[in-house]
Design an enzyme around this catalytic site. Structure first.
Site, PDB file in Angstrom:
ATOM      1  CD  GLU A  95     -10.999 -13.862  10.929  1.00 29.14           C
ATOM      2  OE1 GLU A  95     -12.151 -14.335  11.141  1.00 29.14           O
ATOM      3  OE2 GLU A  95     -10.148 -14.793  10.050  1.00 29.14           O
ATOM      4  CG  ASP A  96     -14.305 -15.660  14.130  1.00 29.92           C
ATOM      5  OD1 ASP A  96     -13.396 -15.334  12.950  1.00 29.92           O
ATOM      6  OD2 ASP A  96     -14.489 -16.455  14.664  1.00 29.92           O
ATOM      7  CG  ASP A  99      -5.495 -19.502  17.493  1.00 26.49           C
ATOM      8  OD1 ASP A  99      -4.879 -19.390  18.458  1.00 26.49           O
ATOM      9  OD2 ASP A  99      -6.608 -20.484  17.585  1.00 26.49           O
ATOM     10  CG  PHE A 148     -12.307 -24.086  22.600  1.00 28.97           C
ATOM     11  CD1 PHE A 148     -11.709 -24.377  21.388  1.00 28.97           C
ATOM     12  CD2 PHE A 148     -13.729 -24.355  22.534  1.00 28.97           C
ATOM     13  CE1 PHE A 148     -12.335 -24.559  20.138  1.00 28.97           C
ATOM     14  CE2 PHE A 148     -14.535 -24.516  21.492  1.00 28.97           C
ATOM     15  CZ  PHE A 148     -13.523 -24.740  20.334  1.00 28.97           C
ATOM     16  NE  ARG A 161     -19.847 -21.422  12.484  1.00 28.94           N
ATOM     17  CZ  ARG A 161     -18.718 -21.424  12.305  1.00 28.94           C
ATOM     18  NH1 ARG A 161     -17.938 -20.517  12.628  1.00 28.94           N
ATOM     19  NH2 ARG A 161     -18.057 -22.490  11.591  1.00 28.94           N
TER      20      ARG A 161
HETATM   21  C1  PRP Z   1     -11.049 -19.461  12.557  1.00 29.34           C
HETATM   22  C2  PRP Z   1     -11.221 -17.950  12.619  1.00 29.34           C
HETATM   23  C3  PRP Z   1     -10.165 -17.407  11.853  1.00 29.34           C
HETATM   24  C4  PRP Z   1      -9.091 -18.395  12.003  1.00 29.34           C
HETATM   25  C5  PRP Z   1      -8.145 -17.713  12.942  1.00 29.34           C
HETATM   26  O1  PRP Z   1     -11.538 -20.032  11.315  1.00 29.34           O
HETATM   27  O2  PRP Z   1     -12.690 -17.504  11.995  1.00 29.34           O
HETATM   28  O3  PRP Z   1     -10.594 -17.175  10.437  1.00 29.34           O
HETATM   29  O4  PRP Z   1      -9.549 -19.560  12.381  1.00 29.34           O
HETATM   30  O5  PRP Z   1      -7.133 -18.963  13.262  1.00 29.34           O
HETATM   31  P1  PRP Z   1      -5.492 -18.723  12.762  1.00 29.34           P
HETATM   32  O6  PRP Z   1      -5.116 -17.206  13.270  1.00 29.34           O
HETATM   33  O7  PRP Z   1      -4.744 -19.540  13.543  1.00 29.34           O
HETATM   34  O8  PRP Z   1      -5.169 -18.778  11.301  1.00 29.34           O
HETATM   35  P2  PRP Z   1     -11.755 -21.578  11.046  1.00 29.34           P
HETATM   36  O9  PRP Z   1     -10.929 -22.181  10.443  1.00 29.34           O
HETATM   37  O10 PRP Z   1     -12.194 -22.202  12.322  1.00 29.34           O
HETATM   38  O11 PRP Z   1     -13.193 -21.403  10.410  1.00 29.34           O
HETATM   39  P3  PRP Z   1     -14.627 -20.714  10.557  1.00 29.34           P
HETATM   40  O12 PRP Z   1     -14.345 -19.218  10.677  1.00 29.34           O
HETATM   41  O13 PRP Z   1     -15.476 -21.200   9.629  1.00 29.34           O
HETATM   42  O14 PRP Z   1     -14.930 -20.984  12.183  1.00 29.34           O
END
Ligand code: PRP
Length: 174
Positions: A95-96, A99, A148, A161
Site C-alpha cells: 500500500e502507498d 491514513d 498532504f 503520481r
Molecule cells: C488512498 C491510499 C489508500 C487509502 C488510505 O487511496 O492509496 O488506499 O487512501 O486511506 P485510509 O487509510 O484513510 O483508508 P485513494 O482512495 O486516495 O485512491 P488511490 O489509491 O487511487 O489514490
C-alpha cells in the site's frame, strides 16, 4: 505553486532495499501472493517486488473511499478483486499510505474470510495521527505527520503520481 521534496528518491530507494531484505528473510522458502492496492501503490509495489529475493505471485486490488471533500465517510468499495485463490497462502499487501485505516479494515475483513495462511501489510507511508481503526503494518517505510503529500504514487486530483520522490504541495510559492 511549487512542490517541495519531502522524502527524496534516494531515501525512498534506500528504504525499499532495506524492506526488501527484511521481507526476503521473513518469507524465505515460502510461497507469497503480493497484492498491490491500486492506484496509489503502483510505484512502491513495482520497486519493492524488484528487490525481493524470492519469486512471488503479483496481484492487484482497487479500493475507493467515498466521502465529501477531504473527509472520509469510511464507505470503502472494492473496485477490483484478486483472481488467485489465497486459501492456505501467505498474502502480503502493498500500500502507498495507511491514513484513517478504513481501506484496510474493509480489505482485511474480506480477505480473512478466504482463509489465507497469513496476511501482512507493507506500506510506504503511515499517518498515525489520522488513524480511526487500528491497523498492524508489518513493513513500514516511513511514518509521517499529518501533512498532504504527493508523488511516488500519491496524487492530487489524479496528478503527480509519476514523481520519483514524495513532495509537499506548496500553492503559494512562485
Ligand atoms: C488512498 C491510499 C489508500 C487509502 C488510505 O487511496 O492509496 O488506499 O487512501 O486511506 P485510509 O487509510 O484513510 O483508508 P485513494 O482512495 O486516495 O485512491 P488511490 O489509491 O487511487 O489514490
Amino acid at each position: 505553486m511549487s512542490i517541495d521534496v519531502f522524502i527524496s528518491e534516494d531515501q525512498i530507494q534506500k528504504r525499499i532495499k532495506e524492506l526488501g531484505e527484511e521481507i526476503s528473510r521473513d518469507y524465505k522458502g515460502e510461497e507469497v501472493i503480493v497484492v498491490g492496492v491500486l492506484n496509489g501503490s503502483f510505484m512502491f509495489c513495482a520497486d519493492l517486488v524488484r528487490v525481493l529475493k524470492f519469486p512471488v505471485i503479483t496481484e492487484f486490488m482497487a479500493a475507493a473511499s467515498y466521502g465529501e471533500g477531504t473527509t472520509t465517510s469510511g464507505d470503502v468499495k472494492i473496485l477490483l478483486d484478486i483472481k488467485t485463490d489465497i486459501e492456505g497462502k501467505h498474502v502480503l499487501f502493498i500500500e502507498d499510505i495507511v491514513d484513517t485505516g478504513h481501506t484496510f479494515k474493509k480489505i482485511l475483513a474480506m480477505i480473512e474470510k478466504r482463509n489465507p495462511k497469513s496476511v501482512r501489510i507493507a506500506s510506504l507511508l503511515s499517518k498515525p495521527a489520522r488513524r480511526e481503526h487500528h491497523i498492524d503494518i508489518d513493513y513500514l517505510a516511513f511514518e509521517i505527520e499529518d501533512k498532504f503529500v504527493i508523488g511516488y504514487g500519491l496524487d492530487l486530483g489524479g496528478k503527480y503520481r509519476e514523481l520519483p520522490y514524495i513532495g509537499v504541495y506548496n500553492p503559494e510559492a512562485n
